[in-house]
Design a protein around this motif. Sequence first.
Motif, PDB file in Angstrom:
ATOM      1  N   UNK A   1      46.630 -73.649 -38.842  1.00 43.08           N
ATOM      2  CA  UNK A   1      47.004 -72.255 -39.101  1.00 43.08           C
ATOM      3  C   UNK A   1      46.515 -71.737 -40.440  1.00 43.08           C
ATOM      4  N   UNK A   2      46.616 -72.547 -41.478  1.00 38.17           N
ATOM      5  CA  UNK A   2      46.216 -72.073 -42.808  1.00 38.17           C
ATOM      6  C   UNK A   2      44.712 -71.817 -42.863  1.00 38.17           C
TER       7      UNK A   2
ATOM      8  N   UNK B   1      42.757 -71.149 -40.339  1.00 36.90           N
ATOM      9  CA  UNK B   1      42.448 -69.990 -39.511  1.00 36.90           C
ATOM     10  C   UNK B   1      42.778 -68.696 -40.256  1.00 36.90           C
ATOM     11  N   UNK B   2      43.926 -68.659 -40.900  1.00 42.62           N
ATOM     12  CA  UNK B   2      44.315 -67.456 -41.650  1.00 42.62           C
ATOM     13  C   UNK B   2      43.291 -67.145 -42.741  1.00 42.62           C
ATOM     14  N   UNK B   3      42.898 -68.159 -43.450  1.00 44.14           N
ATOM     15  CA  UNK B   3      41.956 -67.984 -44.556  1.00 44.14           C
ATOM     16  C   UNK B   3      40.615 -67.484 -44.040  1.00 44.14           C
TER      17      UNK B   3
ATOM     18  N   UNK C   1      39.907 -65.948 -41.089  1.00 44.16           N
ATOM     19  CA  UNK C   1      39.975 -64.602 -40.504  1.00 44.16           C
ATOM     20  C   UNK C   1      40.178 -63.544 -41.582  1.00 44.16           C
ATOM     21  N   UNK C   2      40.877 -63.908 -42.634  1.00 50.88           N
ATOM     22  CA  UNK C   2      41.047 -62.972 -43.749  1.00 50.88           C
ATOM     23  C   UNK C   2      39.688 -62.630 -44.361  1.00 50.88           C
TER      24      UNK C   2
ATOM     25  N   UNK D   1      44.308 -51.542 -41.798  1.00 51.54           N
ATOM     26  CA  UNK D   1      45.604 -52.091 -41.392  1.00 51.54           C
ATOM     27  C   UNK D   1      45.775 -52.019 -39.878  1.00 51.54           C
TER      28      UNK D   1
ATOM     29  N   UNK E   1      43.518 -54.608 -38.317  1.00 54.67           N
ATOM     30  CA  UNK E   1      44.101 -55.933 -38.577  1.00 54.67           C
ATOM     31  C   UNK E   1      45.277 -56.192 -37.648  1.00 54.67           C
ATOM     32  N   UNK E   2      46.102 -55.176 -37.461  1.00 54.25           N
ATOM     33  CA  UNK E   2      47.259 -55.296 -36.553  1.00 54.25           C
ATOM     34  C   UNK E   2      46.795 -55.689 -35.154  1.00 54.25           C
TER      35      UNK E   2
ATOM     36  N   UNK F   1      44.947 -59.149 -34.942  1.00 56.18           N
ATOM     37  CA  UNK F   1      45.918 -60.228 -35.199  1.00 56.18           C
ATOM     38  C   UNK F   1      46.772 -60.497 -33.974  1.00 56.18           C
ATOM     39  N   UNK F   2      47.243 -59.447 -33.331  1.00 55.50           N
ATOM     40  CA  UNK F   2      48.078 -59.626 -32.145  1.00 55.50           C
ATOM     41  C   UNK F   2      47.304 -60.334 -31.041  1.00 55.50           C
TER      42      UNK F   2
ATOM     43  N   UNK G   1      46.766 -63.963 -31.970  1.00 56.79           N
ATOM     44  CA  UNK G   1      48.002 -64.742 -31.853  1.00 56.79           C
ATOM     45  C   UNK G   1      48.284 -65.081 -30.394  1.00 56.79           C
TER      46      UNK G   1
END
Lengths: 117, 293
Positions: free
Chosen positions: B117-118, B120-122, B124-125, B143, B146-147, B150-151, B154
């Motif tokens: 997860x970390x 992937x977050x990094x 994709x950011x 924003x 990103x919303x 992200x959905x 997820x």
Amino acid sequence: MDMRNTKFIDFKELDSIKSRSAIRSFFEFSADIDAVVVDFAKITFLSRTAAHEMLVLQNNLSSQGMDISFLNVSASVNAMLELVKNSLGKEKKVGFRFVKLLTFEDDKKYEDYLLQL
Amino acid sequence: MYSASFSPQFDWNTQIGNQLLHLKLSLKSLHDGLEVIDFSKMSFTPPLLAIHYASMINESSYIPKISGLNFYLETISFPYCISPRSKSECELLLNSYLDKSYVPIIKFDLSSLADGPRIREMLLSHVFATIRTITNLPTNYFTAISYMVSELIDNMVEHSGQKHGYLAFQYYSENGFMDICLADRGAGLLGSYQNYVGERDFSAITNHLEAVDSAVKGRSTKPIPEDRGYGIATSRRILTQGLGGTFVYLTGNALLINEELSNFGFESRGIIVVVRIPIRQFNKEFNWTDFVE
């Protein structure tokens, strides 16, 4: 508060959190923790699912008697947390979820439909 | 009898419909026995087709020989993608694309365990930040996008059952829009319902179209269902009603284009999503919160 039993979470080098599993990965700690401080200072974006997971965890930990607090929550992150809080338990809106099933007489008509896009 | 080689052809065409027709035809030819895929006749490979072929090749049980890659396909790291695992690696790989209209195809980890997860977050950011720089997106649009993305990602993490998801992006500055495409080659929506083990009854969902309809209506396989199941419907609403864009979601033989669902005729494994966002003019008053529940 006994500082030795407080877990500080600042999400390391991340500046946004976009998934449930990312939130969960920061909440793996031992059972002797009695307080959690979550510092959102570096977080500029929190997705809806991440916000939901955060609130679920907050609720679960609180019900176990653990003190959990949020620090440095930006306006945008707060907006997402509030959005999720306000939607909890509410019925989903039908208007958001309309689906119209299309059928076509033949492949040519379907192709014509796709080519309109 | 299937052919051992396949040579797809596509010329410059930004219309999603044309791209979908090409994808549909390709599904006839893509099979596990393929020995060679020759891309020399693909004079243009939009992100939808790039991600379609890249994810198929990467997730295939038998990797065919790939030939005919032009400069653009090599520049977007087609077909094997990039998967940086650290901040420095991301910067090294992505910073060179800040002045381009595309990014390399991103292959990201869908794992929920350990460092998955970390990382992937990094990753994709960084990708989102690169896209923002390329398109000069204002905060309200960034924003909202990103919303949505992200959905959708997820959902892939929670449901696909696969190790990897894929992201492709192209900015068409002269046409005034951008495409973000996502794909996984996992269970798809129908598989997610069929694989569900729990108290809820999804036995009435027997085909891909019913699965899409259920997912849009928010019938989630996740625990605490009454607080889940917002992803597809809300992303679609923000995109189509908020931003005036086009939402395309293909899983199995179910194709959802905005609110219209149809039988695509051929089955595509997993899910492919196209989020097309017009960005010729930015509306300062646009607020994504007006389009969510």
